[in-house]
Design a protein around this motif. Structure first.
Motif, PDB file in Angstrom:
ATOM      1  N   LYS A   6       0.834  -1.210   0.000  1.00 32.34           N
ATOM      2  CA  LYS A   6       0.000   0.000   0.000  1.00 32.34           C
ATOM      3  C   LYS A   6       0.864   1.253   0.000  1.00 32.34           C
ATOM      4  O   LYS A   6       1.972   1.257   0.537  1.00 32.34           O
ATOM      5  CB  LYS A   6      -0.895   0.024   1.236  1.00 32.34           C
ATOM      6  N   PRO A   7       0.364   2.328  -0.594  1.00 32.62           N
ATOM      7  CA  PRO A   7       1.131   3.576  -0.543  1.00 32.62           C
ATOM      8  C   PRO A   7       1.190   4.127   0.874  1.00 32.62           C
ATOM      9  O   PRO A   7       0.299   3.873   1.695  1.00 32.62           O
ATOM     10  CB  PRO A   7       0.354   4.519  -1.461  1.00 32.62           C
ATOM     11  N   LEU A   8       2.259   4.860   1.161  1.00 29.98           N
ATOM     12  CA  LEU A   8       2.405   5.477   2.481  1.00 29.98           C
ATOM     13  C   LEU A   8       1.322   6.537   2.669  1.00 29.98           C
ATOM     14  O   LEU A   8       0.924   7.203   1.716  1.00 29.98           O
ATOM     15  CB  LEU A   8       3.788   6.111   2.619  1.00 29.98           C
TER      16      LEU A   8
ATOM     17  N   THR B  41      11.631   2.496  -4.433  1.00 29.84           N
ATOM     18  CA  THR B  41      10.620   1.823  -3.617  1.00 29.84           C
ATOM     19  C   THR B  41       9.217   2.065  -4.139  1.00 29.84           C
ATOM     20  O   THR B  41       8.277   1.401  -3.710  1.00 29.84           O
ATOM     21  CB  THR B  41      10.673   2.311  -2.146  1.00 29.84           C
TER      22      THR B  41
ATOM     23  N   GLN C 278       7.586   4.800  -3.537  1.00 27.39           N
ATOM     24  CA  GLN C 278       6.901   5.612  -2.532  1.00 27.39           C
ATOM     25  C   GLN C 278       7.360   7.075  -2.566  1.00 27.39           C
ATOM     26  O   GLN C 278       7.169   7.801  -1.593  1.00 27.39           O
ATOM     27  CB  GLN C 278       7.175   5.036  -1.130  1.00 27.39           C
TER      28      GLN C 278
ATOM     29  N   ASP D 282       6.222   9.744  -3.779  1.00 23.36           N
ATOM     30  CA  ASP D 282       5.215  10.789  -3.561  1.00 23.36           C
ATOM     31  C   ASP D 282       5.016  11.128  -2.086  1.00 23.36           C
ATOM     32  O   ASP D 282       4.459  12.174  -1.772  1.00 23.36           O
ATOM     33  CB  ASP D 282       3.870  10.364  -4.165  1.00 23.36           C
ATOM     34  N   ALA D 283       5.478  10.280  -1.192  1.00 24.16           N
ATOM     35  CA  ALA D 283       5.305  10.524   0.245  1.00 24.16           C
ATOM     36  C   ALA D 283       6.487  11.277   0.855  1.00 24.16           C
ATOM     37  O   ALA D 283       6.524  11.480   2.061  1.00 24.16           O
ATOM     38  CB  ALA D 283       5.110   9.199   0.974  1.00 24.16           C
TER      39      ALA D 283
END
Length: 163
Positions: free
Chosen positions: A93-95, A127, A129, A131-132
């Motif tokens: 799942k996205p952060l 990874t 991720q 965008d977080a």
């Protein structure tokens, strides 16, 4: 391995052990230091030194015993209550929270600094991720040529990575 949900009661024995050992170590060391300083009577400056010694020793003892507790935890192959690895489903799942990656700079070689920032950026991007994460370079550089070089290096990095 099913992880227990974290509660403060689970951490209490470890905290008591670490704090107790740090307090005992500090007490013993402070008594020995007092014996050393009081060989010819105790003066006010010596009491001040003793207080500073106890404060500094307590800090070191707490760090030492925390490290020992962590090492024992690591060697016992048990996880700290409340800390666990994400499941496969959670890992995919996205952060949900944002993280700031901050690079402080003070009159350093911009090529080296921004190579490290780029390596960090690329490893996070790998990874999936990215965008977080937000990247910041905080410059306290005092030389004008450093400011200009940092601005140019930042601009070049943004161009290279498309950031």
């Amino acid at each position: 391995m099913n992880a227990q949900p974290y509660t403060p009661a689970l951490a209490r024995p470890r905290r008591v052990m670490v704090l107790g050992l740090a307090a005992l170590s500090t007490g013993f060391a402070s008594v020995e230091m007092h014996r050393l300083l009081a060989a010819h009577g105790t003066t006010v400056p010596e009491l001040f030194v003793l207080g500073l010694f106890a404060l500094c020793f307590a800090w070191i003892a707490l760090s030492f015993w925390s490290g020992v507790a962590g090492f024992i935890q690591l060697m016992s192959n048990q996880r700290v209550p409340g800390l666990r690895w994400p499941t496969e489903e959670e890992a995919g799942k996205p952060l949900t929270r944002r993280t700031a990656v901050v690079m402080p700079v003070y009159n350093e070689d911009p090529a080296s600094v921004f190579a490290h920032v780029q390596a960090t950026y690329e490893s996070i991007a790998a990874t999936g991720q990215l965008d977080a994460f937000d990247f910041y370079v905080l410059s306290d550089s005092t030389r004008a040529e450093s400011w200009v070089a940092e601005e140019l290096a930042w601009s070049e990095l943004c161009r290279r990575v498309g950031g």
